[in-house]
Design a protein around this motif. Structure first.
Motif, short mmCIF file in Angstrom:
data_model
loop_
_atom_site.label_atom_id
_atom_site.label_comp_id
_atom_site.label_asym_id
_atom_site.label_seq_id
_atom_site.Cartn_x
_atom_site.Cartn_y
_atom_site.Cartn_z
N ARG A 85 -1.41 2.27 -7.50
CA ARG A 85 0.05 1.86 -7.73
C ARG A 85 0.40 1.82 -8.79
N VAL B 39 7.80 0.23 0.77
CA VAL B 39 6.41 -0.36 0.80
C VAL B 39 5.85 0.49 1.60
N GLU C 5 -3.03 -6.11 -1.44
CA GLU C 5 -1.42 -5.70 -0.67
C GLU C 5 -1.26 -4.48 -1.07
N ASN D 65 1.00 -0.09 -2.00
CA ASN D 65 2.21 0.18 -2.79
C ASN D 65 3.51 -0.12 -2.41
N PHE D 66 4.05 -0.04 -3.75
CA PHE D 66 5.83 0.31 -2.69
C PHE D 66 6.14 0.82 -4.29
N TYR E 241 5.26 5.01 3.92
CA TYR E 241 6.29 4.01 3.21
C TYR E 241 7.53 3.15 4.40
N SER F 75 12.52 -0.88 2.95
CA SER F 75 11.97 -2.65 2.30
C SER F 75 13.28 -3.41 2.30
N PHE G 35 10.16 -7.72 0.94
CA PHE G 35 9.45 -7.89 0.30
C PHE G 35 8.84 -9.02 -0.28
N ILE H 267 6.19 -10.07 2.95
CA ILE H 267 5.33 -9.01 2.43
C ILE H 267 4.46 -9.45 1.87
N PHE H 268 4.40 -9.15 0.34
CA PHE H 268 3.69 -9.85 -0.78
C PHE H 268 3.12 -11.42 -0.76
N SER I 181 10.40 -12.47 -4.93
CA SER I 181 10.49 -11.33 -5.96
C SER I 181 11.29 -11.62 -7.70
#
Length: 305
Positions: A22, A188, A206, A208-209, A264, A267, A272, A275-276, A280
Motif C-alpha cells: 500500500r 489503481v 483490494e 493498491n492505488f 496501473y 482512474s 475508484f 473498484i473499491f 470516496s
C-alpha cells in the motif's frame, strides 16, 4: 506550499506467497511515526532486510519518494473559512477580484482539503489478510484546486499563461495564488492475490492505488492498441483508457519490468468507487465533481518538470 512525500508499507504472512503493498503520503516535516515494535509483526514500512525487523524513527520509509507532488499549505491563512459559510478567504477573494475586473461570477469553492492515506492501522486487524483500504489512517496534508474546463470541453489546470489571459476568473485566481498548477491523477493497480498452502486459500485483495502528478504521468502513460501494443496518448486520445507502469522507467516506459513494476490504470472518482465498492467520502465532492476528459482528479501546485 506543502511538499508531499510518498512511501509504501508491505505486509507478509506465514504460509502465504507474495506480499500486499500500500502507498502512503506525508507532508515534509510531518513524518509518520515508526511502527511500534511487536504490534504489527507482519507489516513493514521500512527496509527490514537492511535495517532489521524493528522499525525506528531514524529509518527512511520504504520506497520513499521526496517531493512526489505538492499541495497548498493548510496553515496558510488564505484558506481559512473565517465565517463558516463553506468558502475560504481565497475562494471569496477570487470572486472579489473578478468583480474588480468588471465581470460577475457566482461564489465558487475552488480549494478544499485533500485527505491522503498517511499511516497503516496497526494492531490485531493487521495480523491476518487483508491489508485493506479501511486499515489506514488519513491526514489532511494540504489543499487542492478544482480543475477547469475549456471551451472545447477539456479539463485543464491553470498556469502563468492562463493568469495573463482574457478570462477574468483565471486572472483573478492568478492574483490570489500566483502559482502555476498541474493535474494530480489517481492510478489503481491490478487486483492483488495472496496464496496459502493450497488453491482453496487464494484470496483476492483490494488493489493498491497511488497519486501521480501530470508532468510525471505524461512521460510514461500509454494506451493498449492493436495486438496489445502500447501507444503514446495524444490530445485527441487522452479521453481513452490510459495506463502506466510503476515504479517508472523514463528511458523505456512502455515495457513492463517483471518482478519490479506493476500496471496501473488512470482512474476517475467514479472508477475508484466502483473498484473499491465504497464511496470516496474522504474526498470533497465539490472539487472532484468536475468531469475531466482525461480523468485528472484535482489541480495542485506545479513542482519541477
Amino acid at each position: 506550499m506543502s511538499i508531499i512525500n510518498q512511501y509504501s508499507c508491505i505486509s507478509r504472512y506465514d504460509g502465504i506467497d507474495n506480499r500486499i503493498e500500500r502507498y502512503f503520503y506525508f507532508a515534509a516535516g510531518d513524518a509518520p511515526p515508526a511502527l511500534p515494535s511487536g504490534v504489527a509483526v507482519n507489516v513493514f514500512c521500512h527496509d527490514y532486510l537492511k535495517d532489521g525487523f524493528n522499525d525506528n524513527p531514524a529509518y527512511k520509509r520504504l520506497t520513499q519518494i521526496a517531493g512526489h507532488f505538492a499541495l497548498w499549505n493548510r496553515q496558510d491563512s488564505r484558506f481559512v473559512d473565517d465565517d463558516n459559510d463553506g468558502f475560504s478567504i481565497a475562494d471569496q477573494l477570487v470572486k472579489q477580484e473578478v468583480e474588480k475586473l468588471g465581470a460577475t461570477i457566482s461564489q465558487k469553492k475552488y480549494f478544499s482539503l485533500f485527505p491522503l492515506p498517511y499511516y497503516p492501522v496497526v494492531g490485531a486487524n493487521t495480523q491476518e489478510p487483508p491489508f485493506t483500504i479501511e486499515e489506514q489512517i488519513s491526514r489532511n496534508s494540504g489543499l487542492a484546486l478544482r480543475p477547469f474546463i475549456d471551451q472545447n470541453g477539456k479539463s485543464f489546470c491553470p498556469d502563468y499563461n492562463d493568469y495573463k489571459g482574457d478570462s477574468p476568473e483565471l486572472v483573478a485566481l492568478g492574483r490570489i495564488i500566483g502559482t502555476p498548477t498541474e493535474g494530480l491523477y489517481l492510478g489503481v493497480g491490478e487486483a492483488q492475490t495472496v496464496t496459502g498452502d493450497n488453491i482453496s486459500q487464494i484470496q483476492r485483495i483490494e488493489p493498491n492505488f497511488l497519486y501521480i502528478r501530470e508532468n510525471v504521468l505524461k512521460k510514461i502513460w500509454f494506451h493498449f492498441g492493436a495486438n496489445n501494443l502500447p501507444i503514446k496518448p495524444t490530445e485527441e486520445t487522452e479521453n481513452q483508457r490510459t495506463y502506466f507502469y510503476w515504479p517508472p522507467d523514463f528511458s523505456n516506459p512502455y515495457i513492463k519490468k517483471e518482478g519490479y513494476q506493476d500496471l496501473y490504470t488512470v482512474s476517475s472518482r467514479n472508477d475508484f468507487e466502483l473498484i473499491f465498492q465504497r464511496q470516496s467520502d474522504s474526498l470533497d465532492e465539490t472539487i472532484t465533481e468536475t468531469i475531466t476528459h482525461d480523468r485528472k482528479f484535482v489541480c495542485v501546485p506545479k513542482v519541477g518538470e
